[in-house]
Structures are given as C-alpha cells and as structure tokens.
Design an enzyme around this catalytic site. Structure first.
Site, short mmCIF file in Angstrom:
data_model
loop_
_atom_site.label_atom_id
_atom_site.label_comp_id
_atom_site.label_asym_id
_atom_site.label_seq_id
_atom_site.Cartn_x
_atom_site.Cartn_y
_atom_site.Cartn_z
N LYS A 75 5.15 5.69 -9.39
CA LYS A 75 3.86 4.71 -8.99
C LYS A 75 2.43 5.27 -9.95
O LYS A 75 1.89 3.99 -9.85
CB LYS A 75 3.15 6.88 -8.53
CG LYS A 75 4.15 6.95 -7.11
CD LYS A 75 4.03 8.24 -6.24
CE LYS A 75 5.21 8.13 -5.76
NZ LYS A 75 5.70 8.92 -5.10
N ASP A 100 9.73 9.52 -10.40
CA ASP A 100 9.71 9.29 -9.04
C ASP A 100 8.29 8.97 -9.23
O ASP A 100 6.58 8.25 -9.32
CB ASP A 100 8.94 10.24 -7.35
CG ASP A 100 8.46 9.80 -6.65
OD1 ASP A 100 9.11 8.68 -6.03
OD2 ASP A 100 7.17 10.29 -6.62
N GLY A 110 13.35 19.97 3.29
CA GLY A 110 13.23 18.79 3.00
C GLY A 110 12.61 17.95 2.52
O GLY A 110 12.52 16.47 2.23
N GLY A 162 1.99 7.80 -0.60
CA GLY A 162 2.15 7.77 1.03
C GLY A 162 1.26 6.93 2.08
O GLY A 162 0.94 5.47 1.66
N GLU A 205 0.80 -1.05 0.11
CA GLU A 205 0.01 -0.13 0.01
C GLU A 205 0.70 1.10 -0.06
O GLU A 205 0.03 2.14 -0.73
CB GLU A 205 -0.58 -0.42 1.19
CG GLU A 205 -1.63 1.07 1.30
CD GLU A 205 -2.70 1.12 0.31
OE1 GLU A 205 -3.85 0.47 0.10
OE2 GLU A 205 -2.75 2.45 -1.12
N1 HSE Z 1 9.92 12.20 -3.38
C1 HSE Z 1 8.18 11.62 -2.77
C2 HSE Z 1 7.64 13.15 -3.14
C3 HSE Z 1 7.57 10.62 -1.74
O1 HSE Z 1 7.96 14.14 -2.94
O2 HSE Z 1 6.09 12.95 -3.21
C4 HSE Z 1 8.85 9.29 -1.96
O3 HSE Z 1 7.77 9.12 -3.72
#
Ligand code: HSE
Length: 460
Positions: free
Chosen positions: A238, A234, A220, A167, A162
């Site tokens: 997903k 990234d 961050g 997240g 999941e």
């Molecule tokens: N680096 C990703 C983001 C989170 O900025 O959403 C981890 O997948």
C-alpha cells in the site's frame, strides 16, 4: 450568457459565441442522450465481490441518477459454479472468461479476485479489448502497476484502483486529484488493520503479541497464515502505491523496506507508555532532497500525533503538502462494505466517464523519475532496549561506540537493575540506518552487552 454575446459585434465575438453554443449543445446532448444501460462484469465473488454486487443492487436507483443511465452487472465470474450463493442471481454466474472478454456490450470489468495471476492477464486482456477496469488488487498495482497503466493509456481506457489502499478510505483520488496542486512531501499511514488491532490490544489490555494475534484470528481480522499482515508486507504494498502517486515516481513493493511487529514485547509497550507514546506499524514515505524514502516498520509515536489515536482495526493516512499543510484520512481499511464502497465509487466514476464521453482522462501521473534512497541512507530516531553488565564504565563504552558511528543519544533510562545485570533504554536522535546498523553490530560483539532486546524506530 447568450444575450451578452448577441450584442457583440466582430469576428472575435462571433467565434466566442460559436464555442459557447457548441458547448451548451454538446453538454445537453450528453445529458439528454438516450443511452443504453452500461454493462459491467464482476470477476470474483468473495467477501469484496459479494459486497460490490450487493451494494450495486442496493444503490441501483440512486446510481442511475448519478450516472445518467442504468448500470448493470451482467456477468459474474466465479471459480466454482456449484457453490451455493445467497442473494445472487445464478444466471449471471460463469466460469468462462471468454464469455466476458468476447462480449462487446460489457464495458466495465471489476476485478476483485486478488493476487497476481490470473488477475493480471484478465485485466490486460480487458484493457486491450477496450474495456475499462476497476480493481482492488494491491499486490498487482504495487508490483506491476506501470504495465497495467501503460495498457490503459494505450487503449484510452479508465483504470481505477481506489480500493487497493486502505479499503474504504478515499486516498488514491485525494492524492491524485484533490491534492494535485500540492508538492506532497510526506505520506505516513496506518494501513493495516490487523496489526493495528493487535497493537491496540497489547496497549490497552497489556497482553502479549501472541495472545493478541489469537484474538485477531478469532475475530477474522488475521488470516490463518497472518504473515503478510504481521510482517508488514501488506502495508508495504500500500505504501508503494501511495508513494508512486504522491511523488509522481514509480515506486514498487521491492523498493519498500518492510519490518513487522512480531518482535514487539509487553516491555516495549510499557516503556512507550512511560514516554507518553504509543507503538504503531507505520507505512512511511517521504520525498526528500536526496530521494524518496519508503518503509514499513513499527514506530514509537507521541500520543499527541493524530495517528496515535487511531485504534482497533481502523486505518488512517496522514499527508503533508506545501499548500494544504497537514491532512488526515481515517476510516475502515478492510471489510465487505467498506472495500465495496471504494470499488463501487470507482465504477460510478467510470460509468459517468463513459456516459459523458471522457474516458481515459486521468491515467498514470508518474511523470518524474526521482531516485529511491538506499535504506542505509534513510535517517531515523531509535528506541533501543538492551541488557548489559551492571558495572562501572559500561554506559561510557556504549556512548563511545555510538559517538564513533555518529549516533547522538537523546535520553537514557535505567529502570530495572539486578546485581549483575541492568536493562538500559536509549533514545537516539536521527541517524542514518547504515550507521545505526554498524553501531549495533559493534555493541552486540561487546562482552558487556548481553543482548540488544529491542530496536524500534521513533517518530518523535
Ligand atoms: N489484511 C489487511 C488488513 C486488509 O489487515 O488491513 C486487506 O489489505
């Protein structure tokens, strides 16, 4: 129920009665069964791993009620045993994988190391050893999900992931289970918080991409090397995972056309505002008659669209199904506890399956083999910004080239004009990517066009 059947006579009724009694008895047995603790090992103790450990400690008593027995982390694998770690029982730490894989009492392995290796080998070894696995590893699922799901199916293990997409937002389980009655046709999401933060800053504070990125690093959100986020990689991983589940067909990261947000300028933002739109980095997956479309690119989006109001580092996924109609899932796409929330939710599910003797229930659901469309066949609307010679006939010439390549113009805006140069903004209707590419190539070769400054797809 029993009473009804006591009154019945005949063979058929006797069989029904026997089944009901057996079910009641079994259910009671599973619930009342004196069971030993369920033992789990955690691989990785970074931000997510730390969150998982703390959340399991925090929810220990409630989890016992939910699962029906205690769940305990008995080993934590780390790279560096000497590192100081506050709030962690150091006797749990190990840097030796064999201690975990060879311990038959460990039934669940929670992988939060990330990356392809050694995570892949460990997950495969754990599944083959009959352990259940929970992972947050999007890189691995997006590239090698088939192999891992096959291994889980062969051993009858639970393999849940999941946290690999968006997240803390529940999206894998909704797509796989809650929305299973639907034919899902569209999954469109803001699934990268860093880029959503940057674009929000650019929109709300009229700053450049570069200065918004600096701020994202300070907070961050963006890593020292932000490539995976800002280039759409990234989000691409997903989207591959979501498309596979939504459309029951294996879609891998390599199938996803990815573009990032580095070329978006303050001028593009200003034009988008004029058009009553925002710009968002969208992960887009559509199941069409001619095949699956998957891509990640910045898109101009009408302010009224529910995704337009997703600000800051938040994520959201918009889904369309034939029965549910439109549905949207919104929340935190990253961070210690949001991600731990998804991981620990999976761990609880696995533990309940163990407790009730029904592991391996929901495995791979990719039973179709729908073709993935070549990107040049995908149709999109476009927003184009270009610098052209300020003289009669230039617009006619551009229109001619577009016409030759089946590009239909919806809107033309000319806001800035100097003596010799004008800036033209053209919004087109839907056209195949391949046709648009050819049209742009021809335009760029034209002496009257100084530069095509922006090519942004539009979700209008
Ligand atoms: N680096 C990703 C983001 C989170 O900025 O959403 C981890 O997948």
């Amino acid at each position: 129920m029993k009473k009804i059947y006591e009154k019945q006579e005949g063979f058929r009724e006797c069989i029904f009665y026997a089944i009901i009694c057996a079910n009641e008895h079994l259910g009671k047995d599973f619930k009342d069964m004196e069971r030993k603790k369920i033992k789990a090992a955690l691989l990785g103790l970074g931000t997510v791993g730390g969150g998982v450990y703390k959340l399991i400690q925090r929810r220990k008593d409630e989890m016992e009620q939910i699962i029906g027995t205690q769940l305990e982390i008995v080993k934590i694998m780390v790279h560096n045993l000497d590192k100081k770690r506050e709030g962690i029982d150091s006797s749990l730490l190990t840097d030796n994988w064999q201690e975990i894989i060879e311990d038959e009492e460990i039934e669940i392995v929670i992988e939060v190391i990330g990356g392809i290796e050694p995570a892949k080998t460990m997950i495969l070894e754990a599944l083959r050893a009959g352990k259940h696995v929970v992972t947050a590893n999007k890189d691995l699922i997006a590239q090698q999900g088939r192999e891992l799901l096959n291994a889980a199916e062969e051993s009858g293990a639970d393999f849940l992931f999941e946290a690999s997409v968006a997240g803390g937002i529940p999206i894998i389980r909704p797509l796989k289970q809650c929305l299973a009655a639907n034919e899902l046709t569209d999954v469109v999401g803001i699934v990268n918080g860093t880029t959503n933060y940057i674009l929000t800053k650019m929109f709300e504070e009229n700053v450049s991409f570069e200065s918004a990125l600096v701020k994202a690093k300070e907070l961050g959100y963006a890593e020292a090397d932000p490539t995976a986020d800002i280039e759409g990689l990234d989000a691409g991983r997903k989207v591959a995972i979501m498309a596979s589940i939504a459309f029951h067909t294996r879609v891998v990261f390599e199938d996803v056309h990815t573009e990032g947000i580095t070329e978006i300028t303050e001028k593009d933002v200003a034009y988008a505002k004029d058009l009553d739109c925002v710009i968002k980095l969208l992960g887009v997956a559509h199941d069409t008659e001619e095949g699956i479309e998957v891509g990640v690119y910045p898109m101009i989006l009408k302010k009224e669209h529910p995704l337009a109001s997703v600000r800051d580092s938040f994520n959201a996924v918009f889904v369309h199904g034939d029965a549910v109609d439109d549905a949207m899932f919104y929340g935190r796409g990253a961070g210690e506890f949001p991600t731990a929330s998804a991981v620990v939710g999976d761990v609880i599910d696995v533990a309940r399956d163990i407790q009730y003797g029904c592991t391996g229930r929901i495995s791979c659901t990719c039973y179709k083999d729908t073709p993935i469309k070549k990107f040049k066949e995908v149709k999109n609307k476009f927003f184009l910004r270009m610098q052209v010679k300020n003289q009669p006939g230039v617009l006619a010439c551009i229109a001619q080239i577009f016409g030759n390549h089946k590009v239909s113009i919806v809107r033309v805006v000319q806001k800035y004009v100097e003596e010799s140069q004008a800036e033209l903004v053209i919004v087109t209707d839907k056209v195949k990517e391949g046709y648009m590419k050819n049209a742009l190539k021809e335009l760029e070769d034209l002496d009257d066009i100084y530069e095509v400054s922006s090519v942004i797809r539009a979700y209008l």
